[in-house]
Design an enzyme around this catalytic site. Structure first.
Site, PDB file in Angstrom:
ATOM      1  N   THR A  56      40.714  39.014  39.202  1.00 17.87           N
ATOM      2  CA  THR A  56      39.807  38.176  38.416  1.00 17.87           C
ATOM      3  C   THR A  56      39.880  38.508  36.929  1.00 17.87           C
ATOM      4  O   THR A  56      39.484  37.705  36.106  1.00 17.87           O
ATOM      5  CB  THR A  56      38.345  38.369  38.878  1.00 17.87           C
ATOM      6  OG1 THR A  56      38.011  39.772  38.781  1.00 17.87           O
ATOM      7  CG2 THR A  56      38.143  37.905  40.311  1.00 17.87           C
ATOM      8  N   TRP A  94      38.642  45.853  37.174  1.00 21.41           N
ATOM      9  CA  TRP A  94      38.609  44.432  36.799  1.00 21.41           C
ATOM     10  C   TRP A  94      37.978  44.159  35.436  1.00 21.41           C
ATOM     11  O   TRP A  94      37.525  43.050  35.168  1.00 21.41           O
ATOM     12  CB  TRP A  94      37.891  43.642  37.895  1.00 21.41           C
ATOM     13  CG  TRP A  94      36.576  44.216  38.343  1.00 21.41           C
ATOM     14  CD1 TRP A  94      36.388  45.216  39.256  1.00 21.41           C
ATOM     15  CD2 TRP A  94      35.275  43.838  37.894  1.00 21.41           C
ATOM     16  NE1 TRP A  94      35.042  45.477  39.409  1.00 21.41           N
ATOM     17  CE2 TRP A  94      34.335  44.635  38.581  1.00 21.41           C
ATOM     18  CE3 TRP A  94      34.800  42.898  36.986  1.00 21.41           C
ATOM     19  CZ2 TRP A  94      32.957  44.537  38.387  1.00 21.41           C
ATOM     20  CZ3 TRP A  94      33.427  42.788  36.781  1.00 21.41           C
ATOM     21  CH2 TRP A  94      32.529  43.605  37.486  1.00 21.41           C
ATOM     22  N   GLU A 132      34.038  45.789  46.779  1.00 24.67           N
ATOM     23  CA  GLU A 132      33.104  45.497  47.881  1.00 24.67           C
ATOM     24  C   GLU A 132      33.851  45.306  49.200  1.00 24.67           C
ATOM     25  O   GLU A 132      33.269  44.913  50.206  1.00 24.67           O
ATOM     26  CB  GLU A 132      32.282  44.252  47.539  1.00 24.67           C
ATOM     27  CG  GLU A 132      31.113  44.522  46.615  1.00 24.67           C
ATOM     28  CD  GLU A 132      31.498  45.189  45.294  1.00 24.67           C
ATOM     29  OE1 GLU A 132      32.244  44.569  44.513  1.00 24.67           O
ATOM     30  OE2 GLU A 132      31.083  46.333  45.052  1.00 24.67           O
ATOM     31  N   TRP A 171      28.467  36.681  38.872  1.00 19.72           N
ATOM     32  CA  TRP A 171      27.445  37.315  39.710  1.00 19.72           C
ATOM     33  C   TRP A 171      26.050  36.810  39.353  1.00 19.72           C
ATOM     34  O   TRP A 171      25.214  36.571  40.207  1.00 19.72           O
ATOM     35  CB  TRP A 171      27.528  38.839  39.570  1.00 19.72           C
ATOM     36  CG  TRP A 171      26.887  39.554  40.727  1.00 19.72           C
ATOM     37  CD1 TRP A 171      26.391  38.978  41.860  1.00 19.72           C
ATOM     38  CD2 TRP A 171      26.694  40.955  40.867  1.00 19.72           C
ATOM     39  NE1 TRP A 171      25.905  39.946  42.705  1.00 19.72           N
ATOM     40  CE2 TRP A 171      26.076  41.169  42.111  1.00 19.72           C
ATOM     41  CE3 TRP A 171      26.987  42.056  40.049  1.00 19.72           C
ATOM     42  CZ2 TRP A 171      25.729  42.439  42.554  1.00 19.72           C
ATOM     43  CZ3 TRP A 171      26.649  43.316  40.499  1.00 19.72           C
ATOM     44  CH2 TRP A 171      26.028  43.510  41.743  1.00 19.72           C
ATOM     45  N   ARG A 185      38.962  35.751  34.121  1.00 19.68           N
ATOM     46  CA  ARG A 185      38.519  36.179  32.786  1.00 19.68           C
ATOM     47  C   ARG A 185      39.554  35.921  31.700  1.00 19.68           C
ATOM     48  O   ARG A 185      39.473  36.481  30.620  1.00 19.68           O
ATOM     49  CB  ARG A 185      38.080  37.648  32.809  1.00 19.68           C
ATOM     50  CG  ARG A 185      36.933  37.853  33.742  1.00 19.68           C
ATOM     51  CD  ARG A 185      36.238  39.182  33.682  1.00 19.68           C
ATOM     52  NE  ARG A 185      35.283  39.188  34.769  1.00 19.68           N
ATOM     53  CZ  ARG A 185      35.582  39.560  36.017  1.00 19.68           C
ATOM     54  NH1 ARG A 185      36.770  40.044  36.307  1.00 19.68           N
ATOM     55  NH2 ARG A 185      34.682  39.471  36.961  1.00 19.68           N
ATOM     56  N   ASP A 200      25.965  51.068  42.926  1.00 17.88           N
ATOM     57  CA  ASP A 200      26.981  50.085  42.512  1.00 17.88           C
ATOM     58  C   ASP A 200      27.025  49.934  40.997  1.00 17.88           C
ATOM     59  O   ASP A 200      27.144  48.830  40.463  1.00 17.88           O
ATOM     60  CB  ASP A 200      26.761  48.706  43.170  1.00 17.88           C
ATOM     61  CG  ASP A 200      27.856  47.706  42.794  1.00 17.88           C
ATOM     62  OD1 ASP A 200      29.027  48.128  42.679  1.00 17.88           O
ATOM     63  OD2 ASP A 200      27.542  46.520  42.596  1.00 17.88           O
ATOM     64  N   ASN A 224      32.918  50.951  41.320  1.00 19.63           N
ATOM     65  CA  ASN A 224      32.145  51.739  42.284  1.00 19.63           C
ATOM     66  C   ASN A 224      33.013  52.258  43.425  1.00 19.63           C
ATOM     67  O   ASN A 224      33.970  51.625  43.823  1.00 19.63           O
ATOM     68  CB  ASN A 224      31.013  50.894  42.881  1.00 19.63           C
ATOM     69  CG  ASN A 224      31.536  49.669  43.615  1.00 19.63           C
ATOM     70  OD1 ASN A 224      31.963  48.704  42.992  1.00 19.63           O
ATOM     71  ND2 ASN A 224      31.514  49.707  44.942  1.00 19.63           N
ATOM     72  N   GLY A 243      37.845  44.038  44.205  1.00 20.88           N
ATOM     73  CA  GLY A 243      37.696  44.257  45.647  1.00 20.88           C
ATOM     74  C   GLY A 243      36.950  45.533  45.994  1.00 20.88           C
ATOM     75  O   GLY A 243      37.107  46.065  47.100  1.00 20.88           O
TER      76      GLY A 243
HETATM   77 CA    CA Z   1      30.937  46.651  42.516  1.00 26.24          CA
END
Ligand code: CA
Length: 592
Positions: free
Chosen positions: A176, A260, A194, A551, A132, A320, A278, A192
């Site tokens: 990121t 992020w 996830e 995404w 970014r 999420d 999340n 991270g």
């Molecule tokens: Ca997420």
């Protein structure tokens, strides 16, 4: 003797004040001919006072020059302009180009930095290997690499000044987001959520790279770094020991809450603002509790890292709905009173206006009327009032939840015009079915535990570009988009707002009415953020990175590259292949 002592003290005080205040950035962030930080200024307004491009002549905008970034995947963020040089970043492997803005060879490469990164780190980037963007300070360009390294480059030569490891990809932690420089520190987050990464923000000395402080999103108070008066103005938000007590056992150790997004800074309060993502996993049944401080807006002292206040938007997340989206600082008149506000458009579909001095919640309203997981936010408790059928749980496929996990808005940052007093917000309009399942934590492996199906929201469109009144919590106008509006926004004092679309259009609209004034089809879908500057020739330019991915575009990107679908690939976006193709390109526009 006494005299010389007092002079020594005076000198000491002056020196430290200069070192900490960073007058260079205070000056540069208000010089609208340049664009030296991700959000344009410390308030992250993405507002420019440049006036050459107007509502009347914007229809004449045309490409002045272009530049291929040489990488294929998603290009989020915006280039920087410092003096007569533009600094452009790319998706993995996060190359950096310094481009000469002086004619006649405008766009000539002054230097390039091509980091060597282990390609395997891409396997732990959940949602495309995006980056970014960069930050500038003290003659250095700061780059966060996907492999977890923060690098300072000499802005004149591209040579490494220092390099530190901030995140460990072996446990799924990557970087990121853009670094953010505040005073004498460069502050970075991690990705991270996830992968069960325990999120943190970390401050490094801009001159040496030495770590000044690190603050975790959850865990013991001494690691979350709470100030003594933490949440004193709003004790019902929670005060001590919440980072452990709101988790079962030691689940906070793999708790997510990654960092992020885009940060803001108020120099007069000495506070920085950012959001946490999340809680891990995506299966709420597995981690009962509020899971603090995931899904939280934090205000921290920049010198010490200590949290002055924190407000959790989505307790015990079951969708999420990462809370990482940008924080925008604005002074707003609310019920007749001037308030130092922070405004935040959350993934969960509510737009929050808080008093940024102490965290008091002032406004929280849906910025998409079709949001249906909660009816409203209770202003007394600060908590959402949920619709029980929409709370996901293991063993049940909860259907028709709006918004989808993509959120009513993801990372694509909004802009604020102090002239119109409106926020310009690129939004998603996507809903989902969501079925959580039990998942075991293994370091470096996906820690997701949910099956999702995403589809367009009511009306069949998947996005909109809206104008938002954050003092009253109201949509002022809304332009529907076929796909999510996944680019950032830019607004100018001439009341022209810019944003990009996934098909690849850069659009200009009237900031008062939303009326479309101009559009241009760039070489790839736009998930980057438009910016504006004045070149050495005295002309105003608008620049944007194209390059579908992120995404929203990962399903498309994976399909086009022939590999398997990435995590959370969105079937509905596959139609994008009819409109655009992969590839990073910078397009710079000007009037004839
Ligand atoms: Ca997420």
């Amino acid at each position: 003797m006494q005299r010389s002592v007092s002079i020594a003290c005076f000198v000491l005080v002056v020196t430290s004040a200069v070192a900490y205040a960073n007058p260079e950035l205070i000056r540069l962030q208000t010089d609208d001919k340049q664009w030296v930080m991700p959000g344009k200024d410390y308030s992250a307004s993405r507002f420019s006072t440049l006036t050459q491009i107007t509502k009347d002549n914007v229809k004449n905008l045309r490409p002045a020059w272009t530049f291929s970034t040489g990488t294929l995947r998603g290009h989020e963020g915006a280039p920087l302009v410092v003096g007569a040089t533009m600094y452009v970043h790319t998706s993995f492997p996060n190359n950096v180009y310094a481009l000469d803005l002086n004619g006649p060879d405008v766009g000539r490469i002054k230097w390039k930095y091509l980091p060597k990164q282990d390609p395997s780190v891409q396997a732990v980037a959940c949602c495309d290997n995006v980056n970014r963007g960069l930050s500038y300070a003290d003659g250095k360009i700061f780059l966060s690499q996907l492999d977890g390294h923060l690098v300072a480059l000499d802005a004149a030569t591209g040579r490494e000044a220092w390099k530190v490891e901030n995140a460990d990809p072996k446990v799924g932690a990557t970087m990121t987001s853009a670094p953010h420089v505040m005073k004498d520190k460069v502050i970075v987050g991690v990705s991270g959520g996830e992968f069960g990464v325990r999120g943190h923000v970390t401050a490094y000395d801009i001159k040496t790279g030495q770590q000044a402080w690190r603050a975790y999103s959850m865990g013991p108070d001494e690691e979350v770094l709470l100030a003594d008066d933490f949440n004193a103005a709003n004790p019902h938000f929670g005060r001590q020991n919440q980072g452990v007590a709101t988790w079962q056992g030691d689940q906070w150790k793999t708790g997510g809450g990654t960092t992020w997004g885009w940060y803001a800074f108020d120099p007069s309060l000495n506070l920085m603002y950012y959001g946490t993502g999340n809680p891990s996993t995506w299966n709420p049944t597995q981690r009962p509790g509020d899971n603090k401080w995931s899904m939280t807006i934090f205000a921290r002292d920049v010198d010490t890292g200590k949290a002055k206040w924190a407000y959790q938007m989505t307790p015990w997340d079951a969708w999420d709905y990462d809370g990482v989206n940008e924080m925008i600082l604005a002074d707003l008149t609310i019920k007749g009173k001037l308030v130092k506000a922070v405004v935040h458009f959350d993934r969960n579909g509510f737009a929050y206006t808080l008093d940024r001095t102490n965290g008091t919640l002032l406004v929280a309203e849906k910025f998409d009327p079709d949001v249906n997981w909660a009816t409203h936010i209770d202003k007394g408790t600060g908590r959402p009032v949920e619709v029980p059928a929409m709370r996901t749980q293991a063993g049940t496929n909860s259907q028709g939840i709006c918004p989808a996990a993509l959120g009513t808005k993801d990372q694509q940052p909004a802009a604020y015009s102090p002239r119109t007093k409106l926020f310009y917000v690129p939004t998603n309009h996507v809903c989902m079915d969501y079925e959580p399942f039990e998942v075991k934590y293994t370091a470096g492996q996906p820690y997701v535990g949910a099956t999702l199906r995403m589809f367009p929201g009511p009306g069949g469109h998947m996005g909109a570009f809206i104008a938002w009144d954050a003092a009253n919590g109201k949509i002022v106008w809304s332009n529907k988009e076929q796909f999510s509006a996944w680019s950032g926004a830019l607004v100018t004092v001439s009341d022209v707002a810019f944003y990009g679309t996934l098909e690849g259009y850069l659009k200009a609209v009237d900031a008062r009415t939303g009326k479309e004034l101009w559009k241009f089809k760039t070489p790839s879908g736009i998930i980057g953020n438009p910016m504006t500057y004045v070149g050495p020739d005295g002309k105003q330019y608008v620049a944007v990175l194209s390059g579908i991915g992120g995404w929203a575009g990962i399903g498309l990107a994976a399909g086009l590259e022939g590999d398997t679908e990435g995590l959370g690939a969105v079937g509905a976006y596959k139609k994008l292949a009819e409109y655009t193709n992969l590839g990073g390109v910078l397009t710079v526009f000007s009037l004839p």
